[in-house]
Design a protein around this motif. Sequence first.
Motif, PDB file in Angstrom:
ATOM      1  N   MET A  82       0.830  -1.205   0.000  1.00  0.00           N
ATOM      2  CA  MET A  82       0.000   0.000   0.000  1.00  0.00           C
ATOM      3  C   MET A  82       0.858   1.247   0.000  1.00  0.00           C
ATOM      4  SD  MET A  82      -3.126  -0.883   2.613  1.00  0.00           S
ATOM      5  CE  MET A  82      -2.029  -1.210   3.984  1.00  0.00           C
ATOM      6  N   ASP A  83       0.281   2.331  -0.521  1.00  0.00           N
ATOM      7  CA  ASP A  83       0.927   3.628  -0.441  1.00  0.00           C
ATOM      8  C   ASP A  83       0.908   4.090   1.015  1.00  0.00           C
ATOM      9  OD1 ASP A  83       1.834   6.203  -1.977  1.00  0.00           O
ATOM     10  OD2 ASP A  83       0.322   6.868  -0.541  1.00  0.00           O
ATOM     11  N   ALA A  84       2.060   4.498   1.524  1.00  0.00           N
ATOM     12  CA  ALA A  84       2.186   4.830   2.948  1.00  0.00           C
ATOM     13  C   ALA A  84       1.316   6.010   3.347  1.00  0.00           C
ATOM     14  CB  ALA A  84       3.648   5.118   3.281  1.00  0.00           C
ATOM     15  N   ASP A  85       1.081   6.945   2.423  1.00  0.00           N
ATOM     16  CA  ASP A  85       0.307   8.143   2.756  1.00  0.00           C
ATOM     17  C   ASP A  85      -1.194   7.926   2.606  1.00  0.00           C
ATOM     18  OD1 ASP A  85       2.624   9.642   3.320  1.00  0.00           O
ATOM     19  OD2 ASP A  85       2.923   9.982   1.172  1.00  0.00           O
ATOM     20  N   SER A  86      -1.617   7.419   1.461  1.00  0.00           N
ATOM     21  CA  SER A  86      -3.051   7.268   1.204  1.00  0.00           C
ATOM     22  C   SER A  86      -3.620   5.983   1.774  1.00  0.00           C
ATOM     23  CB  SER A  86      -3.309   7.299  -0.305  1.00  0.00           C
ATOM     24  OG  SER A  86      -2.742   6.157  -0.935  1.00  0.00           O
ATOM     25  N   ARG A  87      -2.755   4.992   2.073  1.00  0.00           N
ATOM     26  CA  ARG A  87      -3.161   3.668   2.558  1.00  0.00           C
ATOM     27  C   ARG A  87      -4.025   2.942   1.529  1.00  0.00           C
ATOM     28  NH1 ARG A  87       0.422   2.145   5.292  1.00  0.00           N
ATOM     29  NH2 ARG A  87      -0.889   0.449   6.110  1.00  0.00           N
ATOM     30  N   THR A 169      -2.418   5.106  -8.037  1.00  0.00           N
ATOM     31  CA  THR A 169      -1.909   5.111  -6.670  1.00  0.00           C
ATOM     32  C   THR A 169      -0.393   5.145  -6.638  1.00  0.00           C
ATOM     33  OG1 THR A 169      -3.827   3.778  -6.020  1.00  0.00           O
ATOM     34  CG2 THR A 169      -2.047   3.951  -4.425  1.00  0.00           C
ATOM     35  N   VAL A 170       0.234   4.418  -7.558  1.00  0.00           N
ATOM     36  CA  VAL A 170       1.699   4.334  -7.583  1.00  0.00           C
ATOM     37  C   VAL A 170       2.328   5.688  -7.880  1.00  0.00           C
ATOM     38  CG1 VAL A 170       3.669   3.392  -8.843  1.00  0.00           C
ATOM     39  CG2 VAL A 170       1.795   1.893  -8.162  1.00  0.00           C
ATOM     40  N   MET A 171       1.751   6.398  -8.861  1.00  0.00           N
ATOM     41  CA  MET A 171       2.319   7.687  -9.234  1.00  0.00           C
ATOM     42  C   MET A 171       2.066   8.695  -8.119  1.00  0.00           C
ATOM     43  SD  MET A 171       3.688   7.279 -12.259  1.00  0.00           S
ATOM     44  CE  MET A 171       3.782   8.851 -13.111  1.00  0.00           C
ATOM     45  N   GLY A 176      10.500  10.861  -5.214  1.00  0.00           N
ATOM     46  CA  GLY A 176      11.050   9.665  -4.593  1.00  0.00           C
ATOM     47  C   GLY A 176      10.001   8.650  -4.192  1.00  0.00           C
ATOM     48  N   LYS A 177       8.749   9.079  -3.992  1.00  0.00           N
ATOM     49  CA  LYS A 177       7.711   8.154  -3.547  1.00  0.00           C
ATOM     50  C   LYS A 177       7.305   7.176  -4.650  1.00  0.00           C
ATOM     51  CE  LYS A 177       5.407   7.346  -0.759  1.00  0.00           C
ATOM     52  NZ  LYS A 177       4.135   8.034  -0.443  1.00  0.00           N
ATOM     53  N   THR A 178       7.263   7.632  -5.913  1.00  0.00           N
ATOM     54  CA  THR A 178       6.839   6.753  -7.001  1.00  0.00           C
ATOM     55  C   THR A 178       7.782   5.571  -7.127  1.00  0.00           C
ATOM     56  OG1 THR A 178       5.872   8.612  -8.201  1.00  0.00           O
ATOM     57  CG2 THR A 178       6.313   6.619  -9.458  1.00  0.00           C
ATOM     58  N   GLY A 179       9.092   5.828  -7.058  1.00  0.00           N
ATOM     59  CA  GLY A 179      10.071   4.752  -7.136  1.00  0.00           C
ATOM     60  C   GLY A 179       9.922   3.770  -5.990  1.00  0.00           C
ATOM     61  N   SER A 180       9.660   4.290  -4.781  1.00  0.00           N
ATOM     62  CA  SER A 180       9.485   3.422  -3.612  1.00  0.00           C
ATOM     63  C   SER A 180       8.247   2.545  -3.771  1.00  0.00           C
ATOM     64  CB  SER A 180       9.359   4.274  -2.341  1.00  0.00           C
ATOM     65  OG  SER A 180      10.531   5.023  -2.124  1.00  0.00           O
ATOM     66  N   ASN A 181       7.164   3.157  -4.248  1.00  0.00           N
ATOM     67  CA  ASN A 181       5.944   2.381  -4.475  1.00  0.00           C
ATOM     68  C   ASN A 181       6.167   1.286  -5.505  1.00  0.00           C
ATOM     69  OD1 ASN A 181       4.379   3.821  -2.665  1.00  0.00           O
ATOM     70  ND2 ASN A 181       3.533   5.204  -4.203  1.00  0.00           N
ATOM     71  N   LEU A 182       6.871   1.616  -6.575  1.00  0.00           N
ATOM     72  CA  LEU A 182       7.139   0.650  -7.628  1.00  0.00           C
ATOM     73  C   LEU A 182       7.967  -0.523  -7.106  1.00  0.00           C
ATOM     74  CD1 LEU A 182       6.688   0.284 -10.728  1.00  0.00           C
ATOM     75  CD2 LEU A 182       8.994   1.181 -11.018  1.00  0.00           C
ATOM     76  N   ASP A 210      12.910  12.479 -23.728  1.00  0.00           N
ATOM     77  CA  ASP A 210      11.758  13.383 -23.737  1.00  0.00           C
ATOM     78  C   ASP A 210      12.036  14.565 -22.812  1.00  0.00           C
ATOM     79  OD1 ASP A 210       9.363  14.678 -23.604  1.00  0.00           O
ATOM     80  OD2 ASP A 210       8.149  12.871 -23.360  1.00  0.00           O
ATOM     81  N   GLU A 211      12.213  15.739 -23.403  1.00  0.00           N
ATOM     82  CA  GLU A 211      12.588  16.921 -22.629  1.00  0.00           C
ATOM     83  C   GLU A 211      11.461  17.443 -21.742  1.00  0.00           C
ATOM     84  OE1 GLU A 211      15.608  17.967 -22.426  1.00  0.00           O
ATOM     85  OE2 GLU A 211      16.296  16.513 -23.908  1.00  0.00           O
ATOM     86  N   SER A 212      10.229  16.984 -22.004  1.00  0.00           N
ATOM     87  CA  SER A 212       9.097  17.477 -21.223  1.00  0.00           C
ATOM     88  C   SER A 212       8.991  16.808 -19.861  1.00  0.00           C
ATOM     89  CB  SER A 212       7.788  17.257 -21.998  1.00  0.00           C
ATOM     90  OG  SER A 212       7.542  15.869 -22.172  1.00  0.00           O
ATOM     91  N   ASP A 213       9.737  15.721 -19.665  1.00  0.00           N
ATOM     92  CA  ASP A 213       9.658  14.990 -18.396  1.00  0.00           C
ATOM     93  C   ASP A 213      10.706  15.490 -17.414  1.00  0.00           C
ATOM     94  OD1 ASP A 213       7.512  13.382 -18.920  1.00  0.00           O
ATOM     95  OD2 ASP A 213       8.716  11.805 -19.862  1.00  0.00           O
ATOM     96  N   VAL A 214      10.317  15.493 -16.132  1.00  0.00           N
ATOM     97  CA  VAL A 214      11.250  15.906 -15.090  1.00  0.00           C
ATOM     98  C   VAL A 214      12.207  14.767 -14.771  1.00  0.00           C
ATOM     99  CG1 VAL A 214       9.590  17.497 -14.102  1.00  0.00           C
ATOM    100  CG2 VAL A 214       9.643  15.146 -13.293  1.00  0.00           C
ATOM    101  N   GLY A 215      13.253  15.092 -14.024  1.00  0.00           N
ATOM    102  CA  GLY A 215      14.262  14.097 -13.705  1.00  0.00           C
ATOM    103  C   GLY A 215      13.735  12.909 -12.938  1.00  0.00           C
ATOM    104  N   GLU A 216      12.689  13.133 -12.126  1.00  0.00           N
ATOM    105  CA  GLU A 216      12.123  12.048 -11.331  1.00  0.00           C
ATOM    106  C   GLU A 216      11.627  10.910 -12.215  1.00  0.00           C
ATOM    107  OE1 GLU A 216      10.235   9.749  -8.242  1.00  0.00           O
ATOM    108  OE2 GLU A 216      11.976  11.061  -8.414  1.00  0.00           O
ATOM    109  N   LEU A 217      10.918  11.234 -13.313  1.00  0.00           N
ATOM    110  CA  LEU A 217      10.415  10.198 -14.205  1.00  0.00           C
ATOM    111  C   LEU A 217      11.543   9.486 -14.940  1.00  0.00           C
ATOM    112  CD1 LEU A 217       7.171  11.759 -15.732  1.00  0.00           C
ATOM    113  CD2 LEU A 217       7.381   9.954 -14.029  1.00  0.00           C
TER     114      LEU A 217
END
Length: 388
Positions: A82-87, A169-171, A176-182, A210-217
């Motif tokens: 589960m996602d730690a924040d939303s459960r 939910t994953v995104m 950093g949370k998306t990677g942890s969820n994945l 893809d230049e439109s994406d941030v470093g996190e993705l």
Amino acid sequence: MTSIDDFSEIETDLANLARLSSSGANEDVRLLVAKLVRKYRTLRPALAEQLDSTLKASRTRSHGPAVLRRSMAVSDSSAMPMDADSRQSLIRVFDDLDGISEPLLPDALFAHVQSLIRERRERDRLAAHGIRPTRSAILVGPPGVGKTLSARWIANQLGKPLWVLDLTTVMSSLLGKTGSNLRAVFDHAKQNQAVLLLDEIDAIAKRRSDESDVGELKRLVTAILQEVDAWPDSGLLLAATNHPELIDPALWRRFDAVLTFETPQGNVLATAVRRFLGADIALFEKWVDLLASSVYGMSLSDVERSINALRRYTVLENASPAHAVIEMAIKGLPSLDKSSRQKLAIELARLEALSHNKIMELTGVSRDTIRKYAGPSPIKGRGIKKKD
């Protein structure tokens, strides 16, 4: 009297049970036993009763949360990461262990799917020869052509539910949370030797150029590549996409197989029409080819929607099959290309439902072309022939 085929099937089930037991996959063992109870309840009730008693005893002896309850109660989100924040659960579950319709696929693609299933069932045999089974496959094609249904059917054939990565939910908006969820989803799936589907993978595995994406993705793509590389032989990893052009090229090389899905044609389309007609198939049997022509180019989901609309129209308007089918064909004309219009015109002429003049007026196909493929028209004028 039990036939040789019955004994062969029982032997196969016992071999699968022994394989899972020897691998220490307790959750899968209990899941398979539950499936066998349902399978043999009618054919071999004594065997089913013995298996059911063993199953209930294993639950009673369990300490703490029962493994069986976790595997069968698929709606129990506490058993899933589960996602730690939303459960909220990071995985959606399709439990088709009681059965699911075979996917409607072209022969070559269906054979590829069956081959993948066989490799999974006989992975120990392959391992004895130093060969790895297909561990991962990516399903590519437009929406509504059977990708998710095929993934569910594959899981069903392997005696497992299908786990689907829930992107909503994953995104996470938190860096950093998306990677942890994945990673949590992958770890849980590997521990349970699951069939895991990464649906709409293009949303989380876009080209890193893809230049439109941030470093996190972009970091997320790297994490996915690592997880796919580390996926074990014991589970099956599937991915699905409607937009293959968006996926990072490095990901393609990580998957063992690519299954390409296309809009249905020919026999697949006619089979789909028959399946979706359901209890009304006898009423519309002579019109199946015409219906298949009128829905040419549609996805399977759109074909199902159109056939259901046809059935409702027939009942509510008390319409004859001929009138209902022709009405549907006429409504679909604007979306058909020239070749499809010609095919529809020929089918209408062969069924002697309308005169050639009327068919030409509706479809734009010349009378000479209609006559060439369907023969001379037995109908004069423009009306519908007064018979079904």
